[in-house]
Design a protein around this motif. Structure first.
Motif, short mmCIF file in Angstrom:
data_model
loop_
_atom_site.label_atom_id
_atom_site.label_comp_id
_atom_site.label_asym_id
_atom_site.label_seq_id
_atom_site.Cartn_x
_atom_site.Cartn_y
_atom_site.Cartn_z
N ARG A 10 0.83 -1.22 0.00
CA ARG A 10 0.00 0.00 0.00
C ARG A 10 0.86 1.26 0.00
O ARG A 10 0.57 2.21 -0.73
CB ARG A 10 -0.93 0.00 1.21
CG ARG A 10 -2.08 -0.95 1.08
CD ARG A 10 -2.98 -0.88 2.30
NE ARG A 10 -4.04 -1.86 2.20
CZ ARG A 10 -4.47 -2.60 3.22
NH1 ARG A 10 -3.97 -2.43 4.43
NH2 ARG A 10 -5.42 -3.47 3.04
N ALA A 11 1.90 1.26 0.83
CA ALA A 11 2.78 2.44 0.89
C ALA A 11 3.49 2.65 -0.45
O ALA A 11 3.63 3.79 -0.90
CB ALA A 11 3.80 2.27 2.02
N HIS A 19 -0.24 8.58 -8.52
CA HIS A 19 -1.24 8.52 -7.45
C HIS A 19 -1.16 9.76 -6.57
O HIS A 19 -2.19 10.30 -6.14
CB HIS A 19 -1.06 7.25 -6.63
CG HIS A 19 -1.19 6.00 -7.46
ND1 HIS A 19 -0.78 4.76 -7.01
CD2 HIS A 19 -1.67 5.79 -8.71
CE1 HIS A 19 -1.00 3.86 -7.96
NE2 HIS A 19 -1.54 4.46 -8.99
N LYS A 20 0.05 10.22 -6.32
CA LYS A 20 0.22 11.46 -5.55
C LYS A 20 -0.42 12.64 -6.27
O LYS A 20 -1.06 13.48 -5.65
CB LYS A 20 1.71 11.75 -5.31
CG LYS A 20 2.35 10.92 -4.24
CD LYS A 20 3.80 11.37 -4.11
CE LYS A 20 4.54 10.60 -3.09
NZ LYS A 20 5.93 11.04 -2.98
N ARG A 36 -5.47 0.38 -5.11
CA ARG A 36 -6.01 -0.95 -4.81
C ARG A 36 -5.69 -1.92 -5.95
O ARG A 36 -5.28 -3.05 -5.72
CB ARG A 36 -7.51 -0.88 -4.57
CG ARG A 36 -8.13 -2.23 -4.28
CD ARG A 36 -9.60 -2.08 -3.85
NE ARG A 36 -10.30 -3.32 -3.80
CZ ARG A 36 -10.11 -4.30 -2.94
NH1 ARG A 36 -9.18 -4.18 -2.01
NH2 ARG A 36 -10.82 -5.42 -2.97
N LYS A 37 -5.87 -1.46 -7.18
CA LYS A 37 -5.57 -2.29 -8.34
C LYS A 37 -4.08 -2.68 -8.36
O LYS A 37 -3.72 -3.82 -8.64
CB LYS A 37 -5.94 -1.52 -9.61
CG LYS A 37 -5.83 -2.29 -10.88
CD LYS A 37 -6.33 -1.44 -12.05
CE LYS A 37 -6.15 -2.16 -13.35
NZ LYS A 37 -6.60 -1.34 -14.49
N THR A 38 -3.22 -1.72 -8.03
CA THR A 38 -1.78 -1.97 -7.98
C THR A 38 -1.43 -2.99 -6.90
O THR A 38 -0.64 -3.91 -7.13
CB THR A 38 -1.02 -0.65 -7.72
OG1 THR A 38 -1.30 0.25 -8.80
CG2 THR A 38 0.47 -0.87 -7.62
N LEU A 43 0.14 -8.42 -5.28
CA LEU A 43 -0.13 -9.65 -4.52
C LEU A 43 -0.15 -10.86 -5.45
O LEU A 43 0.35 -11.93 -5.09
CB LEU A 43 -1.47 -9.54 -3.78
CG LEU A 43 -1.48 -8.70 -2.53
CD1 LEU A 43 -2.92 -8.51 -2.03
CD2 LEU A 43 -0.62 -9.31 -1.45
N GLY A 44 -0.67 -10.68 -6.64
CA GLY A 44 -0.65 -11.76 -7.63
C GLY A 44 0.77 -12.15 -8.01
O GLY A 44 1.10 -13.33 -8.12
N TYR A 45 1.64 -11.15 -8.18
CA TYR A 45 3.05 -11.43 -8.47
C TYR A 45 3.69 -12.20 -7.32
O TYR A 45 4.45 -13.14 -7.55
CB TYR A 45 3.83 -10.14 -8.71
CG TYR A 45 3.48 -9.41 -9.99
CD1 TYR A 45 3.08 -10.08 -11.14
CD2 TYR A 45 3.57 -8.03 -10.04
CE1 TYR A 45 2.77 -9.40 -12.30
CE2 TYR A 45 3.27 -7.33 -11.22
CZ TYR A 45 2.87 -8.02 -12.33
OH TYR A 45 2.58 -7.35 -13.49
N LEU A 46 3.40 -11.81 -6.09
CA LEU A 46 3.97 -12.51 -4.93
C LEU A 46 3.48 -13.95 -4.87
O LEU A 46 4.25 -14.86 -4.54
CB LEU A 46 3.65 -11.78 -3.63
CG LEU A 46 4.40 -10.47 -3.39
CD1 LEU A 46 3.89 -9.79 -2.13
CD2 LEU A 46 5.89 -10.72 -3.30
N ARG A 47 2.21 -14.17 -5.17
CA ARG A 47 1.68 -15.54 -5.19
C ARG A 47 2.36 -16.38 -6.26
O ARG A 47 2.72 -17.53 -6.03
CB ARG A 47 0.17 -15.52 -5.42
CG ARG A 47 -0.61 -15.13 -4.20
CD ARG A 47 -2.12 -15.31 -4.40
NE ARG A 47 -2.82 -14.68 -3.32
CZ ARG A 47 -3.46 -13.51 -3.41
NH1 ARG A 47 -3.51 -12.86 -4.54
NH2 ARG A 47 -4.06 -13.00 -2.36
N GLN A 48 2.56 -15.79 -7.44
CA GLN A 48 3.25 -16.51 -8.50
C GLN A 48 4.69 -16.82 -8.10
O GLN A 48 5.17 -17.92 -8.35
CB GLN A 48 3.26 -15.68 -9.79
CG GLN A 48 1.95 -15.67 -10.52
CD GLN A 48 2.08 -14.90 -11.82
OE1 GLN A 48 2.49 -13.75 -11.83
NE2 GLN A 48 1.75 -15.55 -12.91
#
Length: 156
Positions: A10-11, A19-20, A36-38, A43-48
């Motif tokens: 998130r950070a 976004h800023k 949120r989309k990012t 998270l999908g990349y981390l799961r992969q």
């Protein structure tokens, strides 16, 4: 999912210049949707990275790359400035640090890591690929540092 991982993602998403700028111009809702989309994409990349057998992170003078089979996520920055790669390595993804490698010609001539788990019968020459464990053996000889080594441990 660990709260710390979500906080970092998130950070990172909130710190993106786009976004800023949306927040600065009062488009907070759109900024939140994009963030949120990012986060969901990352998270999908981390799961992969955690599930694919040949997924790995590699860092050299040209930047940091997360190899996820047919997908690659990269930045020109070293791993220390790429939070997604740091998270992947912290969660166990193999990490190959090629910054100590001095023989760039030998490195450039190495075969690539196979993307889909298939193995070439003759892994030499242009366009050839090898399993991640074989690739780690090859780059280690050239001086690369390996973290989260994917090779099975040898007992003496």
């Amino acid at each position: 999912m660990q709260i710390g991982v979500l906080r970092v993602l998130r950070a990172t998403a909130a710190s993106w210049w786009r976004h800023k700028e949306l927040r600065r111009t009062g488009q907070t809702g759109q900024a939140q949707r994009l963030e949120r989309k990012t986060v969901l994409r990352d998270l999908g990349y981390l799961r992969q990275a955690a599930t694919l057998p040949n997924a790995h992170v590699i860092c050299g003078e040209g930047g940091t790359f997360i190899h996820l089979g047919w997908t690659t996520v990269s930045t020109l920055a070293p791993i220390e400035r790429f939070p997604l790669a740091v998270l992947a390595v912290a969660r166990g993804t193999p990490f190959i640090d090629i910054r100590p490698v001095t023989d760039v010609i030998a490195f450039a001539n190495l075969p690539r890591v196979t993307r889909d788990g298939s193995v070439d019968p003759e892994p030499w020459g242009p366009g050839k690929s090898v399993p991640l464990t074989t690739y780690v053996d090859m780059v280690e000889v050239l001086g690369a540092r390996i973290a989260n080594d994917p090779r099975p441990r040898q007992s003496i």
